[in-house]
Design a protein around this motif. Sequence first.
Motif, PDB file in Angstrom:
ATOM      1  N   ARG A  59       0.859  -1.190   0.000  1.00 17.49           N
ATOM      2  CA  ARG A  59       0.000   0.000   0.000  1.00 17.49           C
ATOM      3  C   ARG A  59       0.889   1.232   0.000  1.00 17.49           C
ATOM      4  N   THR A  60       0.387   2.292  -0.613  1.00 16.16           N
ATOM      5  CA  THR A  60       1.133   3.539  -0.689  1.00 16.16           C
ATOM      6  C   THR A  60       0.226   4.699  -0.298  1.00 16.16           C
ATOM      7  N   THR A  61       0.833   5.684   0.341  1.00 16.86           N
ATOM      8  CA  THR A  61       0.148   6.945   0.597  1.00 16.86           C
ATOM      9  C   THR A  61       1.085   8.072   0.185  1.00 16.86           C
ATOM     10  N   VAL A  62       0.501   9.094  -0.381  1.00 17.13           N
ATOM     11  CA  VAL A  62       1.279  10.260  -0.773  1.00 17.13           C
ATOM     12  C   VAL A  62       1.210  11.258   0.375  1.00 17.13           C
ATOM     13  N   THR A  63       2.388  11.674   0.860  1.00 14.48           N
ATOM     14  CA  THR A  63       2.481  12.625   1.965  1.00 14.48           C
ATOM     15  C   THR A  63       3.314  13.816   1.505  1.00 14.48           C
ATOM     16  N   GLU A  64       3.449  14.808   2.359  1.00 12.89           N
ATOM     17  CA  GLU A  64       4.297  15.948   2.000  1.00 12.89           C
ATOM     18  C   GLU A  64       5.765  15.541   1.912  1.00 12.89           C
ATOM     19  N   ASP A  65       6.125  14.399   2.494  1.00 13.74           N
ATOM     20  CA  ASP A  65       7.502  13.906   2.448  1.00 13.74           C
ATOM     21  C   ASP A  65       7.794  13.033   1.235  1.00 13.74           C
ATOM     22  N   GLY A  66       6.757  12.613   0.531  1.00 13.55           N
ATOM     23  CA  GLY A  66       6.940  11.738  -0.624  1.00 13.55           C
ATOM     24  C   GLY A  66       5.911  10.625  -0.636  1.00 13.55           C
ATOM     25  N   VAL A  67       6.300   9.486  -1.177  1.00 16.82           N
ATOM     26  CA  VAL A  67       5.410   8.329  -1.260  1.00 16.82           C
ATOM     27  C   VAL A  67       5.809   7.340  -0.170  1.00 16.82           C
ATOM     28  N   HIS A  68       4.900   7.101   0.745  1.00 18.37           N
ATOM     29  CA  HIS A  68       5.144   6.183   1.852  1.00 18.37           C
ATOM     30  C   HIS A  68       4.643   4.798   1.432  1.00 18.37           C
ATOM     31  N   ILE A  69       5.563   3.850   1.367  1.00 25.18           N
ATOM     32  CA  ILE A  69       5.232   2.473   1.009  1.00 25.18           C
ATOM     33  C   ILE A  69       5.132   1.666   2.291  1.00 25.18           C
ATOM     34  N   GLN A  70       4.065   0.892   2.400  1.00 22.88           N
ATOM     35  CA  GLN A  70       3.839   0.072   3.588  1.00 22.88           C
ATOM     36  C   GLN A  70       3.219  -1.256   3.193  1.00 22.88           C
ATOM     37  N   ARG A  71       3.207  -2.151   4.155  1.00 23.86           N
ATOM     38  CA  ARG A  71       2.467  -3.411   4.060  1.00 23.86           C
ATOM     39  C   ARG A  71       2.848  -4.227   2.821  1.00 23.86           C
ATOM     40  N   VAL A  72       4.141  -4.265   2.522  1.00 22.75           N
ATOM     41  CA  VAL A  72       4.624  -5.083   1.402  1.00 22.75           C
ATOM     42  C   VAL A  72       4.639  -6.530   1.872  1.00 22.75           C
ATOM     43  N   ALA A  73       3.924  -7.391   1.156  1.00 25.64           N
ATOM     44  CA  ALA A  73       3.800  -8.784   1.585  1.00 25.64           C
ATOM     45  C   ALA A  73       3.605  -9.699   0.388  1.00 25.64           C
ATOM     46  N   THR A  74       4.136 -10.905   0.509  1.00 27.63           N
ATOM     47  CA  THR A  74       3.983 -11.936  -0.520  1.00 27.63           C
ATOM     48  C   THR A  74       3.472 -13.211   0.146  1.00 27.63           C
ATOM     49  N   GLU A  75       2.495 -13.825  -0.477  1.00 24.89           N
ATOM     50  CA  GLU A  75       1.983 -15.100   0.028  1.00 24.89           C
ATOM     51  C   GLU A  75       3.136 -16.097   0.146  1.00 24.89           C
ATOM     52  N   LYS A  76       3.122 -16.911   1.183  1.00 22.58           N
ATOM     53  CA  LYS A  76       4.218 -17.832   1.474  1.00 22.58           C
ATOM     54  C   LYS A  76       4.571 -18.715   0.279  1.00 22.58           C
ATOM     55  N   ALA A  77       3.581 -19.272  -0.382  1.00 21.70           N
ATOM     56  CA  ALA A  77       3.829 -20.185  -1.508  1.00 21.70           C
ATOM     57  C   ALA A  77       4.382 -19.470  -2.739  1.00 21.70           C
ATOM     58  N   ALA A  78       4.300 -18.140  -2.758  1.00 17.97           N
ATOM     59  CA  ALA A  78       4.737 -17.372  -3.929  1.00 17.97           C
ATOM     60  C   ALA A  78       6.069 -16.645  -3.705  1.00 17.97           C
ATOM     61  N   ARG A  79       6.692 -16.867  -2.573  1.00 20.49           N
ATOM     62  CA  ARG A  79       7.939 -16.154  -2.264  1.00 20.49           C
ATOM     63  C   ARG A  79       9.110 -16.644  -3.105  1.00 20.49           C
ATOM     64  N   HIS A  80      10.097 -15.773  -3.256  1.00 20.13           N
ATOM     65  CA  HIS A  80      11.350 -16.064  -3.972  1.00 20.13           C
ATOM     66  C   HIS A  80      11.118 -16.353  -5.453  1.00 20.13           C
ATOM     67  N   GLN A  81      10.076 -15.752  -6.004  1.00 25.25           N
ATOM     68  CA  GLN A  81       9.796 -15.895  -7.432  1.00 25.25           C
ATOM     69  C   GLN A  81       9.782 -14.529  -8.132  1.00 25.25           C
ATOM     70  N   GLY A  82      10.145 -13.476  -7.402  1.00 22.81           N
ATOM     71  CA  GLY A  82      10.270 -12.162  -7.999  1.00 22.81           C
ATOM     72  C   GLY A  82       9.007 -11.319  -8.015  1.00 22.81           C
ATOM     73  N   TYR A  83       7.935 -11.788  -7.424  1.00 18.26           N
ATOM     74  CA  TYR A  83       6.680 -11.032  -7.466  1.00 18.26           C
ATOM     75  C   TYR A  83       6.787  -9.704  -6.715  1.00 18.26           C
ATOM     76  N   ALA A  84       7.334  -9.730  -5.507  1.00 19.82           N
ATOM     77  CA  ALA A  84       7.436  -8.485  -4.725  1.00 19.82           C
ATOM     78  C   ALA A  84       8.358  -7.494  -5.420  1.00 19.82           C
ATOM     79  N   LYS A  85       9.431  -7.983  -6.019  1.00 21.78           N
ATOM     80  CA  LYS A  85      10.352  -7.085  -6.718  1.00 21.78           C
ATOM     81  C   LYS A  85       9.653  -6.426  -7.912  1.00 21.78           C
ATOM     82  N   GLN A  86       8.913  -7.207  -8.687  1.00 23.41           N
ATOM     83  CA  GLN A  86       8.182  -6.648  -9.824  1.00 23.41           C
ATOM     84  C   GLN A  86       7.111  -5.665  -9.353  1.00 23.41           C
ATOM     85  N   LEU A  87       6.463  -5.978  -8.265  1.00 24.96           N
ATOM     86  CA  LEU A  87       5.440  -5.089  -7.709  1.00 24.96           C
ATOM     87  C   LEU A  87       6.074  -3.771  -7.265  1.00 24.96           C
TER      88      LEU A  87
END
Length: 143
Positions: A59-87
Motif C-alpha cells: 500500500r502507498t500513501t502520498v504525503t508531504e515527504d513523498g510516497v510512503h510504502i507500507q504493508r509489502v507482503a507476498t503469500e508464502k507459496a509465492a515467495r522467492h519468485q520475484g513477485y514483490a520485486k516486480q510489484l
Amino acid sequence: MEIKVTDQLDDIYQDARAIRRHVFVEEQGINEADEFDGTDSDAFHFVAYEDSEPVATARTTVTEDGVHIQRVATEKAARHQGYAKQLMEAILDSTMFQDAPRFYLGAQATAIGFYETLGFKQYGDPFMEVGIKHVNMEKLINK
C-alpha cells in the motif's frame, strides 16, 4: 504477472487484505487491529496476480515527504519468485508518483537487503514496531 491498483475498498483491496492477514497476522503474529489500522481508505493498494491469483501486495500513501510504502507482503507459496520485486518496481515506475521527491518505508530488518536491491538506503536508527525490528529506508526520485 498482472498488477492492479485501487484506492477503493473493492475486490482488489480485499485481495490485498487477505494477503496481509495471511502474512502479517497469521504468520508473523501481528495484532489484527495494528495491521488494519483504519488508514486503508486513504491509500492506494497494489496487488500482483499470477494466473488470476493474488500473490503480493503493497500500500502507498502520498504525503508531504513523498510516497510512503507500507504493508509489502507476498503469500508464502509465492515467495522467492520475484513477485514483490516486480510489484515494487511497478510502484517506483508509476506515473502516479512522478512529482514526489522520494519513496520511503519502514523495512523489517529481515527485508533490508531486498529493498537495497531496489535502490533504497537506510537512514536513522533502528526501531521496534509491533514487536519487530525495523529500519527507515528511502529512495530519492531522480528528476
